[in-house]
Design a protein around this motif. Structure first.
Motif, PDB file in Angstrom:
ATOM      1  N   SER A 120      -6.675   0.294   0.146  1.00 22.72           N
ATOM      2  CA  SER A 120      -5.242   0.566   0.319  1.00 22.72           C
ATOM      3  C   SER A 120      -4.652   1.250  -0.909  1.00 22.72           C
ATOM      4  O   SER A 120      -3.786   2.123  -0.788  1.00 22.72           O
ATOM      5  CB  SER A 120      -4.471  -0.743   0.557  1.00 22.72           C
ATOM      6  N   HIS A 148      -5.093   2.313   7.830  1.00 25.07           N
ATOM      7  CA  HIS A 148      -5.255   2.849   6.474  1.00 25.07           C
ATOM      8  C   HIS A 148      -4.928   1.800   5.414  1.00 25.07           C
ATOM      9  O   HIS A 148      -4.787   2.143   4.243  1.00 25.07           O
ATOM     10  CB  HIS A 148      -4.376   4.088   6.283  1.00 25.07           C
ATOM     11  N   ALA A 233     -12.029   3.446  12.826  1.00 25.96           N
ATOM     12  CA  ALA A 233     -12.813   2.258  12.496  1.00 25.96           C
ATOM     13  C   ALA A 233     -12.232   1.002  13.158  1.00 25.96           C
ATOM     14  O   ALA A 233     -12.758   0.548  14.188  1.00 25.96           O
ATOM     15  CB  ALA A 233     -12.901   2.120  10.989  1.00 25.96           C
TER      16      ALA A 233
HETATM   17  C1  LIG Z   1     -10.350   3.260   7.277  1.00 24.34           C
HETATM   18  C2  LIG Z   1      -9.769   2.255   6.327  1.00 24.34           C
HETATM   19  N1  LIG Z   1      -8.791   2.633   5.492  1.00 24.34           N
HETATM   20  C3  LIG Z   1      -8.249   1.765   4.612  1.00 24.34           C
HETATM   21  C4  LIG Z   1      -8.653   0.455   4.560  1.00 24.34           C
HETATM   22  C5  LIG Z   1      -8.032  -0.480   3.577  1.00 24.34           C
HETATM   23  O1  LIG Z   1      -8.942  -0.842   2.584  1.00 24.34           O
HETATM   24  P1  LIG Z   1      -8.773  -2.223   1.786  1.00 24.34           P
HETATM   25  O2  LIG Z   1      -8.964  -3.324   2.786  1.00 24.34           O
HETATM   26  O3  LIG Z   1      -9.846  -2.177   0.744  1.00 24.34           O
HETATM   27  O4  LIG Z   1      -7.413  -2.215   1.197  1.00 24.34           O
HETATM   28  C6  LIG Z   1      -9.665   0.016   5.428  1.00 24.34           C
HETATM   29  C7  LIG Z   1     -10.100  -1.382   5.417  1.00 24.34           C
HETATM   30  O5  LIG Z   1     -10.671  -1.912   6.349  1.00 24.34           O
HETATM   31  C8  LIG Z   1     -10.225   0.938   6.340  1.00 24.34           C
HETATM   32  O6  LIG Z   1     -11.191   0.580   7.195  1.00 24.34           O
END
Ligand SMILES: Cc1ncc(COP(=O)(O)O)c(C=O)c1O
Length: 460
Positions: A120, A148, A233
């Protein structure tokens, strides 16, 4: 308190009393406590073994406790484990160079790499880059079904209102447009005959100022960038049709809208390429990454951006800062991940294993009509669970299978196993499979047996 003598019940009681529930998700009624891991396997407190087919949402692409990555991490631990982020260390520079050079090879563009600590946060940094480049323009476009991240600004470009509704708005909610989820086309068409109608509709947004996107007098668009996951995802490992992104890129180029490619889940060879976007022949302006950058050993994230967005004149020191960004342990693990990829032909390995698993899943689909859709790109695969009509989403069945897998008592070949699955998708009815890229063919066959045993148990 003797920590080692505490039972699982004691720990769960303490969790209920002392832990915030807000920083995690309790998918299981009785949460599991795991105590060790190896390769594709997790082991619980009683040492029951669970075959992991989701590898921490693709954060551990090279398998749990991969010795190459662990050794590099441990060597760094013994030498320079800690350093304030305003100082330099060798691994930080080498990892940035490695990622920039590998990306340049693939996209033919020069760029720089910028670090932070979580996915994030990398997204937040990319928002700063774009807003700075576009002189304060702050509106973004993104896809329905996108994820995201959940920091305040990342939530604004993540499609689900559920993640925003308790906290109000911080910045501006994105304009969300339909992702090419062709199995459930948003406009009700069929891929064979649609002629990319969704893109025609998107393109029409720019036809007149009355559609609220463009000022045709000076040809200026109100949106600063388009955020996308090349394969959605959390949205359920939705794979777009071949030409979609290249056609989208043409439209965006025409109107000067930069493309921000979120590779946080699909990057580092999950789909068989360093960046999943490579499959679609596009050249994003900015790429965000995290998770498997360190094989899940250390919370390190980052972004790559074309020079015009990130050159030090435009994006000077201190534009973002975090105490742990670019930390020595994470960058050493990241270098080892990139080195591992060079020494093993991951592109071919992932393509071959992915084709095998997808082929076997398609065979299984013939036996079980509740496997409505099965698809995959490399080792990012999806099984969409439906009613026997092969289309109506069956969230309840998906949930039952998920829970049964976590009970750890599926019998086959005289042994008992658990199965770790992840549920995603617009209707929470998709098993998103992200096995270790190091998974063996025997383990893939075992998964197929365990999964069909669970389907049989559910009377499918
Ligand atoms: C495509 C995508 N973007 C952003 C994130 C956010 O990442 P984080 O959980 O490390 O903050 C994720 C987490 O699953 C994700 O799959």
């Amino acid at each position: 308190m003797d920590n080692q003598r505490l039972s699982e019940e004691d720990l769960l009681r303490m969790e209920a009393q002392y832990c915030s529930y807000g920083d995690t998700v309790h998918y299981l009624k009785n949460p599991k406590i795991f105590s060790r891991c190896e390769g594709s396997w997790l082991y619980d407190e009683q040492d029951n073994s669970y075959l992991d087919m989701q590898m921490w949402y693709s954060a551990v692409n090279l398998g749990y406790r991969n010795s190459d990555i662990e050794n590099a991490h441990n060597a760094q631990m013994a030498r320079l484990p800690q350093l304030a982020s305003q100082y330099l260390h060798r691994e930080r520079i080498l990892l940035a160079a490695e990622l920039a050079v590998e990306t340049e090879k693939r996209l033919g563009e020069k760029g720089r790499v910028h670090f932070n600590v979580g996915g994030s946060q990398a997204i937040e940094d990319s928002l700063k880059l774009v807003r700075n480049y576009k002189k304060g323009q702050s509106l973004m476009m993104a896809f329905m079904g996108s994820y995201h991240g959940r920091t305040l600004a990342a939530s604004e470009i993540t499609s689900s209102y559920r993640y925003r509704k308790k906290f109000g708005h911080f910045g501006n909610r994105a304009l969300f447009v339909p992702f090419p989820y062709c199995y459930r086309c948003f406009i009700g068409l069929k891929r064979d005959t649609c002629h990319y109608e969704c893109l025609k509709q998107f393109s029409s947004l720019f036809e007149t100022e009355y559609y609220g996107v463009v000022d045709l007098k000076d040809n200026e668009v109100e949106y600063a960038a388009f955020y996308f996951e090349p394969v959605q995802a959390t949205g359920g490992y939705v794979i777009p049709p071949g030409e979609y992104f290249a056609r989208l890129a043409e439209i965006l180029k025409k109107y000067g809208i930069p493309m921000v490619d979120d590779e946080i889940q699909m990057g580092f060879y999950r789909t068989g390429k360093l960046w999943a976007a490579e499959h679609f022949g596009i050249k994003p302006d900015i790429i965000t990454f995290a998770k498997s950058l360190t094989n899940g050993l250390n919370p390190l994230s980052g972004l790559w951006a074309k020079e015009k967005f990130i050159n030090p004149q435009l994006f000077p020191p201190g534009s973002t800062h975090s105490t742990f960004s670019g930390n020595p342990l994470g960058t050493a693990a990241g270098l080892a991940v990139m080195d591992y990829a060079k020494r093993h032909d991951l592109e071919s390995i992932v393509a071959e294993k992915g084709a095998y698993l997808l082929g076997e899943l398609k065979k299984l689909q013939k036996r079980y009509s509740v496997m409505g859709d099965v698809d995959g790109l490399g080792l990012a695969l999806r099984i969409e669970m439906t009613k026997p009509d092969g289309y109506t989403p069956d969230r309840e069945l998906t949930d039952r299978i998920f829970h049964l897998g976590m009970e750890g008592n599926i019998e086959t070949g005289g042994r008992r196993f658990g199965l770790v699955l992840d549920v995603g998708g617009y209707y929470k009815n998709v098993f998103t499979l992200a096995p270790a890229l190091t998974i063996s063919y025997e383990e893939m066959d075992l998964f197929l047996k365990l999964f069909s045993a669970l389907l049989d148990r559910c009377g499918c």
